[in-house]
Design a protein around this motif. Structure first.
Motif, PDB file in Angstrom:
ATOM      1  N   VAL A   1       0.832  -1.203   0.000  1.00  0.00           N
ATOM      2  CA  VAL A   1       0.000   0.000   0.000  1.00  0.00           C
ATOM      3  C   VAL A   1       0.867   1.254   0.000  1.00  0.00           C
ATOM      4  O   VAL A   1       0.548   2.249  -0.671  1.00  0.00           O
ATOM      5  CB  VAL A   1      -0.967  -0.008   1.208  1.00  0.00           C
ATOM      6  N   LYS A   2       1.969   1.234   0.730  1.00  0.00           N
ATOM      7  CA  LYS A   2       2.872   2.390   0.744  1.00  0.00           C
ATOM      8  C   LYS A   2       3.472   2.620  -0.639  1.00  0.00           C
ATOM      9  O   LYS A   2       3.546   3.758  -1.123  1.00  0.00           O
ATOM     10  CB  LYS A   2       3.986   2.188   1.769  1.00  0.00           C
ATOM     11  N   ASN A   3       3.878   1.547  -1.300  1.00  0.00           N
ATOM     12  CA  ASN A   3       4.387   1.685  -2.670  1.00  0.00           C
ATOM     13  C   ASN A   3       3.317   2.235  -3.597  1.00  0.00           C
ATOM     14  O   ASN A   3       3.595   3.077  -4.459  1.00  0.00           O
ATOM     15  CB  ASN A   3       4.875   0.331  -3.190  1.00  0.00           C
ATOM     16  N   ALA A   4       2.076   1.744  -3.421  1.00  0.00           N
ATOM     17  CA  ALA A   4       0.978   2.232  -4.258  1.00  0.00           C
ATOM     18  C   ALA A   4       0.723   3.714  -4.016  1.00  0.00           C
ATOM     19  O   ALA A   4       0.502   4.490  -4.959  1.00  0.00           O
ATOM     20  CB  ALA A   4      -0.289   1.417  -3.976  1.00  0.00           C
ATOM     21  N   ALA A   5       0.773   4.127  -2.743  1.00  0.00           N
ATOM     22  CA  ALA A   5       0.549   5.528  -2.406  1.00  0.00           C
ATOM     23  C   ALA A   5       1.626   6.418  -3.015  1.00  0.00           C
ATOM     24  O   ALA A   5       1.337   7.518  -3.515  1.00  0.00           O
ATOM     25  CB  ALA A   5       0.508   5.703  -0.889  1.00  0.00           C
ATOM     26  N   GLU A   6       2.864   5.969  -2.990  1.00  0.00           N
ATOM     27  CA  GLU A   6       3.963   6.757  -3.556  1.00  0.00           C
ATOM     28  C   GLU A   6       3.889   6.824  -5.076  1.00  0.00           C
ATOM     29  O   GLU A   6       4.419   7.759  -5.687  1.00  0.00           O
ATOM     30  CB  GLU A   6       5.298   6.167  -3.116  1.00  0.00           C
ATOM     31  N   ALA A   7       3.216   5.834  -5.682  1.00  0.00           N
ATOM     32  CA  ALA A   7       3.077   5.834  -7.140  1.00  0.00           C
ATOM     33  C   ALA A   7       1.887   6.667  -7.611  1.00  0.00           C
ATOM     34  O   ALA A   7       1.844   7.073  -8.776  1.00  0.00           O
ATOM     35  CB  ALA A   7       2.930   4.398  -7.650  1.00  0.00           C
ATOM     36  N   CYS A   8       0.930   6.924  -6.729  1.00  0.00           N
ATOM     37  CA  CYS A   8      -0.288   7.643  -7.113  1.00  0.00           C
ATOM     38  C   CYS A   8       0.017   9.088  -7.504  1.00  0.00           C
ATOM     39  O   CYS A   8       0.937   9.704  -6.970  1.00  0.00           O
ATOM     40  CB  CYS A   8      -1.297   7.637  -5.959  1.00  0.00           C
ATOM     41  N   PRO A   9      -0.770   9.647  -8.419  1.00  0.00           N
ATOM     42  CA  PRO A   9      -0.602  11.066  -8.756  1.00  0.00           C
ATOM     43  C   PRO A   9      -0.983  11.954  -7.576  1.00  0.00           C
ATOM     44  O   PRO A   9      -1.725  11.535  -6.685  1.00  0.00           O
ATOM     45  CB  PRO A   9      -1.558  11.263  -9.936  1.00  0.00           C
ATOM     46  N   GLU A  10      -0.471  13.184  -7.575  1.00  0.00           N
ATOM     47  CA  GLU A  10      -0.738  14.092  -6.459  1.00  0.00           C
ATOM     48  C   GLU A  10      -2.221  14.432  -6.365  1.00  0.00           C
ATOM     49  O   GLU A  10      -2.753  14.641  -5.275  1.00  0.00           O
ATOM     50  CB  GLU A  10       0.091  15.366  -6.623  1.00  0.00           C
ATOM     51  N   GLN A  11      -2.890  14.518  -7.507  1.00  0.00           N
ATOM     52  CA  GLN A  11      -4.323  14.782  -7.534  1.00  0.00           C
ATOM     53  C   GLN A  11      -5.053  13.566  -8.106  1.00  0.00           C
ATOM     54  O   GLN A  11      -4.650  13.026  -9.130  1.00  0.00           O
ATOM     55  CB  GLN A  11      -4.628  16.018  -8.397  1.00  0.00           C
ATOM     56  N   GLY A  12      -6.119  13.150  -7.423  1.00  0.00           N
ATOM     57  CA  GLY A  12      -6.928  12.044  -7.928  1.00  0.00           C
ATOM     58  C   GLY A  12      -6.326  10.676  -7.715  1.00  0.00           C
ATOM     59  O   GLY A  12      -6.680   9.711  -8.418  1.00  0.00           O
ATOM     60  N   GLY A  13      -5.430  10.542  -6.718  1.00  0.00           N
ATOM     61  CA  GLY A  13      -4.833   9.239  -6.453  1.00  0.00           C
ATOM     62  C   GLY A  13      -5.837   8.247  -5.892  1.00  0.00           C
ATOM     63  O   GLY A  13      -6.667   8.594  -5.048  1.00  0.00           O
TER      64      GLY A  13
ATOM     65  N   VAL B   1      -3.693  -5.375  -4.627  1.00  0.00           N
ATOM     66  CA  VAL B   1      -3.452  -3.977  -4.262  1.00  0.00           C
ATOM     67  C   VAL B   1      -3.121  -3.242  -5.552  1.00  0.00           C
ATOM     68  O   VAL B   1      -2.117  -3.546  -6.203  1.00  0.00           O
ATOM     69  CB  VAL B   1      -2.293  -3.836  -3.260  1.00  0.00           C
ATOM     70  N   GLY B   2      -3.972  -2.287  -5.922  1.00  0.00           N
ATOM     71  CA  GLY B   2      -3.777  -1.577  -7.181  1.00  0.00           C
ATOM     72  C   GLY B   2      -3.673  -0.077  -6.987  1.00  0.00           C
ATOM     73  O   GLY B   2      -4.109   0.463  -5.963  1.00  0.00           O
ATOM     74  N   ASP B   3      -3.099   0.586  -7.968  1.00  0.00           N
ATOM     75  CA  ASP B   3      -3.021   2.052  -7.932  1.00  0.00           C
ATOM     76  C   ASP B   3      -3.180   2.591  -9.353  1.00  0.00           C
ATOM     77  O   ASP B   3      -3.111   1.841 -10.334  1.00  0.00           O
ATOM     78  CB  ASP B   3      -1.688   2.509  -7.328  1.00  0.00           C
TER      79      ASP B   3
END
Length: 372
Positions: A257-269, A300-302
Motif C-alpha cells: 500500500v505504501k508503494n501504491a501511495a507513492e506511485a499515485c498522482p498528487e491529484q486524484g490518487g 493492491v492496485g493504484d
C-alpha cells in the motif's frame, strides 16, 4: 476415429474451432474416456506430434499415466468448474522437461468433454520467476549475515575513532568527523534493515482474517502517508481465514500500500484493495508430490504511471528500486514473506493501472492449510 460434433457457426462466418486453433497457447479437448478429440496447432508443436496421429488416441500417449494432468481433468469433470494448477512438470522423451500451468475447463456439451489449456509462456513462467524471487531473498539472508559480522563491527570502531578525533578537532575538521559518523550510522541502518531476512525461525501461522489485516493497513495509511488518497475496497465477505502470520501479513500489505501511495498522482490518487476466491488454483510444492491450494487472492492496485519496463523482470530482486532514496529491499522482503507462507505474488502494470496480486493458502476446518 471418434470425431467432435460439427461446430456451429457464430456471427455468420466464424467457426469456434478456428478460434481454438488460432489461440497462442496449446489447447486440447479430451473426452470422458481420455481420448483426444481436438488439438490445436500450438499443442501439436508443444508435444511435437501431428493431429492426424493423436486424434482419437489416449491422452496417455502424450503424457505419463501418473501425470497430475489426469487428476486435473477428472476434478474438472466432477466439480463442473475450471481448475488450474501451477508448476506442473510435463516431461516426455520427445519434448524433454517443461514446467507449465495447466487449466482444465468442462466443455459443457458434451458433458464429459474437458478443454485442457497449457500456459507455458505466461503464467507458468511468472510462477517460475516467483521461485527465483525466493532464491534472491535467500541470497540476501547470506549477505545480511555476512554484513552483520564483517561490516557492523569495523564500523563501530571507525565511528568510535571519529568521535575521539572530534573532541580535539578544529571546527572545519569536526565537519569531516561528523560526516564519518553519519555515514557509518547510515550503513549500520541499512545492515539492520537487511537483518530482517536472517530470521530463520519457523513461521508461526494460524487462522487470520485477511479483511481485518487490510482494514488495519488502510487505517494506518489514511492517517499517515496516504491521507490524501482515495481507497476503493471490493471484498468478498465469504472468504475463509488465511493460514498465516498476522504481523507479517500486515507488513506485506503495508509495504504494498505504501508503494501504491507513492506511485499515485498528487491529484486524484486511488488505491484499490480487493479480495476474491479463485477456485482450483494450486501450486506444486518443490521437492515433493504435494500441491498447495492457493485459493485466496488479494490485490493492491493504484492509478500511478506504472512500473518501468526495464525493471519489471527483476522487480522483486534486492536493491532494485525506482525511488530516489530507496534501498530496494521492500519488495524483496514482501516476496520472502509470501514465499514463507507458501504463496505467490505477481503483478500487472500499464499506465494508470498497476496491480499486485497475492495468492495465499486458507485454513481447513482443523485450522491447517488445505492440501490438494
Amino acid at each position: 476415429m471418434a470425431r467432435m460434433p460439427a461446430a456451429r457457426r457464430i456471427g455468420g462466418d466464424i467457426d469456434p474451432t478456428s478460434i481454438l486453433a488460432a489461440l497462442p497457447d496449446p489447447v486440447m479437448v479430451v473426452d470422458g474416456e481420455g481420448l483426444i478429440r481436438f488439438i490445436n496447432l500450438e499443442a501439436q508443436e508443444f508435444f511435437d506430434v501431428s493431429a492426424t496421429r493423436v486424434l482419437g488416441t489416449k491422452l496417455t500417449e502424450l503424457i505419463p499415466e501418473d501425470s497430475p494432468v489426469l487428476g486435473l481433468l477428472e476434478q474438472a469433470r466432477i466439480t463442473h468448474a475450471t481448475v488450474c494448477e501451477y508448476g506442473v512438470s510435463v516431461e516426455t522423451a520427445r519434448i524433454g522437461p517443461h514446467s507449465v500451468t495447466m487449466q482444465a475447463a468442462p466443455l459443457g456439451d458434451p458433458p464429459d468433454f474437458v478443454v485442457l489449456t497449457i500456459h507455458e509462456r505466461s503464467i507458468a513462467r511468472r510462477i517460475d520467476k516467483q521461485l527465483n524471487h525466493r532464491g534472491a531473498a535467500r541470497s540476501v539472508v547470506a549477505m545480511a549475515a555476512m554484513l552483520a559480522h564483517e561490516v557492523k563491527n569495523p564500523l563501530s570502531g571507525i565511528r568510535g575513532a571519529a568521535q575521539l578525533l572530534e573532541e580535539n578537532a578544529s571546527e572545519d575538521d569536526q565537519i569531516l568527523t561528523r560526516l564519518i559518523c553519519d555515514e557509518a550510522d547510515r550503513i549500520v541502518a541499512l545492515v539492520d534493515r537487511m537483518e530482517v531476512f536472517t530470521d530463520g525461525r519457523p513461521l508461526e501461522r494460524q487462522a487470520v482474517n485477511i479483511h481485518a489485516v487490510l482494514e488495519h493497513v488502510r487505517r494506518i495509511a489514511q492517517t499517515g502517508f496516504a491521507r490524501h488518497i482515495r481507497f476503493i475496497e471490493k471484498y468478498d465477505p465469504s472468504l475463509p481465514p488465511v493460514l498465516g502470520n498476522r504481523d507479517q501479513l500486515v507488513q506485506v500489505f503495508l509495504n504494498l500500500v505504501k508503494n501504491a501511495a507513492e506511485a499515485c498522482p498528487e491529484q486524484g490518487g486511488e488505491i484499490l484493495l480487493t479480495t476474491a476466491y479463485q477456485h482450483g488454483v494450486r501450486l506444486a510444492v518443490s521437492g515433493s508430490d504435494s500441491r498447495m491450494q492457493l485459493p485466496l487472492l488479494v490485490c493492491v492496485g493504484d492509478n500511478g504511471p506504472g512500473i518501468p519496463e526495464d525493471i519489471r523482470a527483476n522487480l522483486f530482486d534486492p536493491f532494485v528500486t525506482t525511488k530516489m532514496n530507496g534501498t530496494g529491499l521492500g519488495l524483496a522482503l514482501v516476496a520472502k514473506i509470501i514465499g514463507d507462507h507458501g504463496g505467490v505474488i505477481d503483478f500487472e502494470s500499464v499506465p494508470k493501472r498497476t496491480i499486485f496480486k497475492v495468492s495465499l493458502p486458507v485454513t481447513d476446518q482443523n485450522g491447517h492449510g488445505e492440501g490438494a
